[in-house]
Design a protein around this motif. Structure first.
Motif, PDB file in Angstrom:
ATOM      1  N   LEU A  83       0.911  -1.371  -0.072  1.00 34.06           N
ATOM      2  CA  LEU A  83       0.203  -0.016   0.131  1.00 34.06           C
ATOM      3  C   LEU A  83       1.025   1.134  -0.403  1.00 34.06           C
ATOM      4  O   LEU A  83       0.235   2.356  -0.328  1.00 34.06           O
ATOM      5  N   ALA A  84       2.176   1.384   0.326  1.00 35.48           N
ATOM      6  CA  ALA A  84       3.088   2.302   0.239  1.00 35.48           C
ATOM      7  C   ALA A  84       3.272   2.860  -1.257  1.00 35.48           C
ATOM      8  O   ALA A  84       3.602   3.765  -1.522  1.00 35.48           O
ATOM      9  N   LYS A  85       3.242   1.718  -2.138  1.00 42.16           N
ATOM     10  CA  LYS A  85       3.054   2.121  -3.585  1.00 42.16           C
ATOM     11  C   LYS A  85       2.174   2.936  -4.050  1.00 42.16           C
ATOM     12  O   LYS A  85       1.204   3.066  -3.480  1.00 42.16           O
ATOM     13  N   PRO A  86       2.373   3.505  -5.293  1.00 38.66           N
ATOM     14  CA  PRO A  86       1.238   4.415  -6.117  1.00 38.66           C
ATOM     15  C   PRO A  86       0.067   3.185  -6.439  1.00 38.66           C
ATOM     16  O   PRO A  86       0.095   2.921  -7.703  1.00 38.66           O
ATOM     17  N   ILE A  87      -0.675   2.811  -5.674  1.00 40.37           N
ATOM     18  CA  ILE A  87      -1.745   1.730  -5.900  1.00 40.37           C
ATOM     19  C   ILE A  87      -2.813   2.087  -5.061  1.00 40.37           C
ATOM     20  O   ILE A  87      -2.597   2.301  -3.823  1.00 40.37           O
ATOM     21  N   THR A  88      -4.067   1.892  -5.563  1.00 42.54           N
ATOM     22  CA  THR A  88      -5.132   1.998  -4.642  1.00 42.54           C
ATOM     23  C   THR A  88      -5.481   0.635  -4.056  1.00 42.54           C
ATOM     24  O   THR A  88      -4.975  -0.177  -4.343  1.00 42.54           O
ATOM     25  N   ARG A  89      -6.368   0.984  -2.897  1.00 40.75           N
ATOM     26  CA  ARG A  89      -6.529  -0.267  -2.327  1.00 40.75           C
ATOM     27  C   ARG A  89      -7.507  -1.431  -2.935  1.00 40.75           C
ATOM     28  O   ARG A  89      -7.345  -2.436  -2.924  1.00 40.75           O
ATOM     29  N   GLY A  90      -8.341  -0.700  -4.084  1.00 38.56           N
ATOM     30  CA  GLY A  90      -9.099  -1.509  -4.838  1.00 38.56           C
ATOM     31  C   GLY A  90      -8.226  -2.176  -5.827  1.00 38.56           C
ATOM     32  O   GLY A  90      -8.645  -3.464  -6.196  1.00 38.56           O
ATOM     33  N   GLU A  91      -7.174  -1.809  -6.238  1.00 39.78           N
ATOM     34  CA  GLU A  91      -6.477  -2.445  -7.130  1.00 39.78           C
ATOM     35  C   GLU A  91      -5.540  -3.412  -6.519  1.00 39.78           C
ATOM     36  O   GLU A  91      -5.156  -4.569  -7.144  1.00 39.78           O
TER      37      GLU A  91
ATOM     38  N   PHE B 244     -16.846  -8.259  -3.981  1.00 39.23           N
ATOM     39  CA  PHE B 244     -15.472  -7.681  -4.019  1.00 39.23           C
ATOM     40  C   PHE B 244     -15.803  -6.137  -3.398  1.00 39.23           C
ATOM     41  O   PHE B 244     -15.036  -5.540  -2.759  1.00 39.23           O
ATOM     42  N   LEU B 245     -16.844  -5.328  -3.951  1.00 41.85           N
ATOM     43  CA  LEU B 245     -17.301  -4.181  -3.397  1.00 41.85           C
ATOM     44  C   LEU B 245     -17.100  -3.796  -1.857  1.00 41.85           C
ATOM     45  O   LEU B 245     -16.727  -3.000  -1.413  1.00 41.85           O
ATOM     46  N   ILE B 246     -18.014  -5.104  -1.431  1.00 37.84           N
ATOM     47  CA  ILE B 246     -17.917  -4.932   0.290  1.00 37.84           C
ATOM     48  C   ILE B 246     -16.524  -5.193   0.857  1.00 37.84           C
ATOM     49  O   ILE B 246     -16.130  -4.359   1.584  1.00 37.84           O
ATOM     50  N   GLY B 247     -15.601  -6.056   0.197  1.00 41.59           N
ATOM     51  CA  GLY B 247     -14.255  -6.091   0.656  1.00 41.59           C
ATOM     52  C   GLY B 247     -13.446  -4.681   0.356  1.00 41.59           C
ATOM     53  O   GLY B 247     -12.804  -4.523   1.352  1.00 41.59           O
TER      54      GLY B 247
ATOM     55  N   ILE C 153     -14.820  -1.823   0.299  1.00 39.69           N
ATOM     56  CA  ILE C 153     -15.109  -0.584   1.266  1.00 39.69           C
ATOM     57  C   ILE C 153     -14.608  -1.033   2.526  1.00 39.69           C
ATOM     58  O   ILE C 153     -13.921   0.153   3.278  1.00 39.69           O
ATOM     59  N   ASN C 154     -14.389  -2.256   3.043  1.00 38.79           N
ATOM     60  CA  ASN C 154     -14.076  -2.313   4.424  1.00 38.79           C
ATOM     61  C   ASN C 154     -12.268  -2.309   4.379  1.00 38.79           C
ATOM     62  O   ASN C 154     -11.938  -1.799   5.415  1.00 38.79           O
ATOM     63  N   LEU C 155     -11.757  -2.520   3.259  1.00 37.85           N
ATOM     64  CA  LEU C 155     -10.156  -2.222   3.120  1.00 37.85           C
ATOM     65  C   LEU C 155      -9.939  -0.718   3.133  1.00 37.85           C
ATOM     66  O   LEU C 155      -9.050  -0.516   3.880  1.00 37.85           O
ATOM     67  N   GLU C 156     -10.738  -0.073   2.213  1.00 39.70           N
ATOM     68  CA  GLU C 156     -10.594   1.576   2.590  1.00 39.70           C
ATOM     69  C   GLU C 156     -10.762   2.029   3.915  1.00 39.70           C
ATOM     70  O   GLU C 156     -10.039   3.006   4.073  1.00 39.70           O
ATOM     71  N   LYS C 157     -11.511   1.534   4.801  1.00 33.59           N
ATOM     72  CA  LYS C 157     -12.144   1.991   6.166  1.00 33.59           C
ATOM     73  C   LYS C 157     -10.784   1.215   7.084  1.00 33.59           C
ATOM     74  O   LYS C 157     -10.780   2.070   8.133  1.00 33.59           O
ATOM     75  N   ARG C 158     -10.259   0.211   6.673  1.00 34.10           N
ATOM     76  CA  ARG C 158      -9.332  -0.254   7.513  1.00 34.10           C
ATOM     77  C   ARG C 158      -7.940   0.478   8.006  1.00 34.10           C
ATOM     78  O   ARG C 158      -7.379   1.254   6.976  1.00 34.10           O
ATOM     79  N   GLU C 159      -7.712   0.666   9.171  1.00 38.10           N
ATOM     80  CA  GLU C 159      -6.892   1.566   9.689  1.00 38.10           C
ATOM     81  C   GLU C 159      -5.475   0.557  10.003  1.00 38.10           C
ATOM     82  O   GLU C 159      -5.642  -0.307  10.808  1.00 38.10           O
ATOM     83  N   PHE C 160      -4.488   0.703   9.387  1.00 37.01           N
ATOM     84  CA  PHE C 160      -3.174  -0.220   9.803  1.00 37.01           C
ATOM     85  C   PHE C 160      -2.237   0.402  10.889  1.00 37.01           C
ATOM     86  O   PHE C 160      -1.654   1.605  10.388  1.00 37.01           O
ATOM     87  N   MET C 161      -2.248   0.112  11.944  1.00 32.70           N
ATOM     88  CA  MET C 161      -1.610   0.621  12.867  1.00 32.70           C
ATOM     89  C   MET C 161      -0.021  -0.108  13.093  1.00 32.70           C
ATOM     90  O   MET C 161       0.074  -1.133  13.083  1.00 32.70           O
TER      91      MET C 161
END
Length: 258
Positions: free
Chosen positions: A87-95, A245-248, A250-258
């Motif tokens: 996710l540090a790369k120039p890539i969206t979470r959907g991709e 896939f859309l549900i996954g 959306i949840n990945l977009e909302k997920r915070e990685f600490m």
């Protein structure tokens, strides 16, 4: 699409390095031993025994690879935080999620197709029979089923908070998806309105895995697969996978990685 391809290639290599293909070799050994044992003990046609056991073995191997891959990658991606590197790369979470789906499906397809070719060889060389067209169609339907389950499993991975939870959610859903016929039967019975509404919700939320099941009808002379049947199966698989896939996503977009 190039970024999706990079994630797909990375996921594919990651799963290969985790020795998932050993499951294929183990399945081939177990299947061969059972097939030859039953061919000796039974008086039926040997090539039919090979195909029946082979289709069951293909589905079992695909499911086993999927479940183990979900467990292994959850540990590396979320618990060991290697998802940061992606996710540090120039890539969206959907991709990222789409690339993971294709990578998982690539390894599972490799296992199923490899075992299918091995079975076809046994049927022709050892069993002395011919591989029917329905065997090929059953394999294609199984691959479609695995794509749906791969999308569903990775969505559980985006939602789940532990490796055990992801594995249990996936296994429970797969089991219920194969029991969809019993749910349909219950819906045709006289039930209380609340129970019927609950069953209807379960029916529409669960994947209808029986729609992809041809292995029980491989010798049915009345079974005809025309364009209408193919269209229904493909549309259902695409629609269900897209929503999941859309549900996954959306949840990945909302997920915070600490």
């Amino acid at each position: 699409m190039r970024r999706v391809f990079h994630v797909t290639a990375f996921t594919f290599r990651e799963l290969i390095r985790s020795r998932m293909l050993y499951i294929w070799f183990l399945s081939v050994v177990v299947f061969s031993a059972l097939a030859f044992l039953l061919s000796i003990l039974s008086f039926g046609e040997v090539h039919k025994i090979f195909m029946d056991l082979g289709l069951v073995g293909m589905e079992f191997s695909g499911l086993l690879v999927l479940i183990l891959s979900l467990a292994v990658t959850y540990n590396t991606e979320f618990e060991q935080k290697s998802i940061y590197l992606q996710l540090a790369k120039p890539i969206t979470r959907g991709e990222y999620l789409l690339g993971r789906v294709f990578g998982f499906f690539g390894v599972i397809s490799l296992v199923i197709i490899g075992m299918g070719l091995f079975i076809a060889g046994l049927v022709i060389v050892v069993g002395g029979g011919q591989v029917p067209a329905l065997f090929v169609y059953s394999t294609i339907f199984l691959l479609i089923e695995m794509f749906v389950l791969t999308t569903l499993g990775l969505t559980f991975q985006m939602i789940g908070t532990s490796m055990v939870g992801v594995v249990l959610y996936s296994m429970f859903t797969i089991f219920l998806g194969h029991c969809i016929g019993q749910v349909e039967w219950l819906l045709n019975q006289k039930l209380a309105p609340a129970a019927k509404i609950g069953l209807e919700i379960i029916y529409f939320c669960l994947p209808n895995l029986e729609a992809f099941n041809l292995k029980d009808r491989i010798y049915d002379p009345n079974l005809v697969l025309g364009w209408i049947q193919w269209r229904e199966v493909l549309l259902y698989a695409f629609a269900y996978s897209f929503v999941v896939f859309l549900i996954g996503w959306i949840n990945l977009e909302k997920r915070e990685f600490m």
